[in-house]
Scaffold this motif. Sequence first.
Motif, mmCIF file in Angstrom:
data_model
loop_
_atom_site.group_PDB
_atom_site.id
_atom_site.type_symbol
_atom_site.label_atom_id
_atom_site.label_comp_id
_atom_site.label_asym_id
_atom_site.label_seq_id
_atom_site.Cartn_x
_atom_site.Cartn_y
_atom_site.Cartn_z
ATOM 1 N N TRP A 53 45.088 44.260 -13.582
ATOM 2 C CA TRP A 53 46.454 44.653 -13.203
ATOM 3 C C TRP A 53 46.901 45.938 -13.875
ATOM 4 O O TRP A 53 47.897 46.535 -13.463
ATOM 5 N N ALA A 54 46.194 46.372 -14.899
ATOM 6 C CA ALA A 54 46.584 47.595 -15.597
ATOM 7 C C ALA A 54 46.422 48.823 -14.707
ATOM 8 O O ALA A 54 46.924 49.901 -15.030
ATOM 9 N N ARG A 55 45.715 48.659 -13.578
ATOM 10 C CA ARG A 55 45.554 49.763 -12.633
ATOM 11 C C ARG A 55 45.878 49.287 -11.228
ATOM 12 O O ARG A 55 45.611 48.153 -10.863
ATOM 13 N N ARG A 56 46.428 50.179 -10.433
ATOM 14 C CA ARG A 56 46.692 49.887 -9.035
ATOM 15 C C ARG A 56 45.391 49.951 -8.246
ATOM 16 O O ARG A 56 44.344 50.317 -8.780
ATOM 17 N N ALA A 57 45.464 49.624 -6.975
ATOM 18 C CA ALA A 57 44.272 49.618 -6.135
ATOM 19 C C ALA A 57 43.633 50.999 -6.027
ATOM 20 O O ALA A 57 42.418 51.115 -5.872
ATOM 21 N N ASP A 58 44.444 52.050 -6.130
ATOM 22 C CA ASP A 58 43.895 53.412 -6.023
ATOM 23 C C ASP A 58 43.384 53.944 -7.354
ATOM 24 O O ASP A 58 42.993 55.105 -7.457
ATOM 25 N N GLY B 10 51.937 46.578 -14.188
ATOM 26 C CA GLY B 10 50.755 45.727 -14.286
ATOM 27 C C GLY B 10 50.358 45.465 -15.726
ATOM 28 O O GLY B 10 49.894 44.370 -16.068
ATOM 29 N N VAL B 11 50.531 46.469 -16.589
ATOM 30 C CA VAL B 11 50.240 46.284 -18.016
ATOM 31 C C VAL B 11 51.137 45.208 -18.608
ATOM 32 O O VAL B 11 50.688 44.316 -19.334
ATOM 33 N N LEU B 12 52.432 45.268 -18.280
ATOM 34 C CA LEU B 12 53.384 44.291 -18.813
ATOM 35 C C LEU B 12 53.105 42.896 -18.258
ATOM 36 O O LEU B 12 53.139 41.899 -18.994
ATOM 37 N N ALA B 13 52.811 42.823 -16.952
ATOM 38 C CA ALA B 13 52.522 41.523 -16.339
ATOM 39 C C ALA B 13 51.240 40.928 -16.899
ATOM 40 O O ALA B 13 51.160 39.723 -17.186
ATOM 41 N N LEU C 262 52.599 43.999 -26.799
ATOM 42 C CA LEU C 262 53.950 43.508 -27.093
ATOM 43 C C LEU C 262 54.377 42.465 -26.070
ATOM 44 O O LEU C 262 55.011 41.453 -26.422
ATOM 45 N N SER C 263 54.048 42.701 -24.808
ATOM 46 C CA SER C 263 54.378 41.732 -23.766
ATOM 47 C C SER C 263 53.657 40.410 -24.006
ATOM 48 O O SER C 263 54.240 39.335 -23.822
ATOM 49 N N ALA C 264 52.393 40.487 -24.439
ATOM 50 C CA ALA C 264 51.630 39.271 -24.739
ATOM 51 C C ALA C 264 52.272 38.501 -25.890
ATOM 52 O O ALA C 264 52.424 37.273 -25.826
#
Length: 535
Positions: free
Chosen positions: A155-160, A167-170, A202-204
């Motif tokens: 999720w840290a990167r989009r499909a492109d 995505g990093v936070l999620a 931090l999100s984790a």
Amino acid sequence: MRSRSVLATALLAASIIARLVWDTLTVNGRNFVDLHVYRDGSAGLADGSLYLFTYSGETDFALPFTYPPFAAVVLYPLSLIPWDIVAIGWQLATFAALYACVVLALRLCGRSTDVHALAALWTAPAIWCEPVRVTLDYGQINVFLMLGTLMAISWARRADGTPSERGVLAGGALIGLMAGIKLTPAISGLWYLAVRKPSGALSAAFAFVLTVLGCLLLFPEVTRTYYGTLFGDAERIGPVQAVINQSLRGTLSRFVGFDVGTGWIWFLGVLVATVVAVFTWRSVSDALGVLLVVQFFGLLISPISWVHHWVWVVPLGVWLVHGAGARRPGARAILGMWVVVAGLGIPWILRVLIEYGPEPQAAVEAVFGAAWSIATFVTMGWLIATRAARGAHRTDDRPQDVVAAAIVDDGRVLLAQRAHPAELAGKWELPGGRVESGETHATALTREIREELGAEIEVAGRIGAEVTHPNGLMLYAYRARLRSGTPAALEHLDMQWFSADELRRLDLDDVVPADRDWIPELCAVLDDARVGEAG
């Protein structure tokens, strides 16, 4: 292509069916001891008996519920479903999760074609390696946790291929929630720090704290019991010196003949592992490679790392064949070592001999019982050595030309974020590399982009003037367009597409010094491209 996909699917189906038949015919094929703990133990959440529960059926020792209270919250619904449905559903879900793990590992390696057929070909034999085999025997949760971790990193990167802060936070939040279920995924927070995405760590941490506070609010007594009394009690999880514990603590304890605990012997071992892991991290730069370093480091320093915790050997194999690891000399030898270690099941063999004879001598048990730890240190040493060898090779008498690609697509140019050396880490550059003897600039650039980004390009004309580097190298930039493949940061920390306006707003201090002079020319190329598209 279609016939290969059908064959791969048939092979995976045959492997799954064979495993199910094996479970039916063998005595302990479906003992699912850990699944019993998850299901039956979590039922005690409601009446406060969660940490009084023990399961003693078909086990070497009584198994208590050793997980945080949030795990019981998540697993409690299993206690409401008939056992047979839970058992078969869990097993089939584990097969699916393992397949999904391989798919994600392939995508993190930059693979964009034939992914599902390849994943089936990998999953079929992976079902029978020792960590996965034991996971299926016990009904363990670790394949699901590995899947969640790979999802979080993806999720840290989009499909492109561009970075995604959301995505990093999620992903970080998912890591934190999984740490609330079982503490071991918390080590994945180091990945976010290693790739310079601290918001993910931090999100984790925030998500994990929420699981603790939520349970403290709803189930105060069991939460205080776990985090106040039971937290860190390795002996409650199982016998530390057992040969199936492949952590450093287990390995060192077998060598000295007693549990080293968290004393100076263990501390020294962890210190060595930490130093080696840091040097290894500095020797890899792609997302999956860094994640593997983090996970194997975590397995080493954990008090208990049962053999079924080492399921990360599966994405390691994928990385050694399809990822950045495949481009290092000796990759096949390292892969062969892991096939032997994971395929033979050395700890399992020793365990059978200990129980049924002839019992191996203590020295034999200590040496061969260190198989997973030794293989991990060998792999890390190999990564360090091959990185150092590549660095030394750069001082030879190859041509002094370096080529860089300005890959332009849809009015944007692709920049990559350096991972090494330390003084340039995190800075943006045009991807590329050294010209080898006998190569033209175009040939070298095509090869470098294939290696670094996993994509094929068509090289066009020069951009700007050549740049003289202080070490005597001459740098040349060329315009290029994508021919096939989706670029992925295989040897960089990250990559991002920039428009002309975004390039103009980019702080030059965030750009590799050698590439700064090309920024005006890149902006002009992008402006022309935008005008051409508008026309």
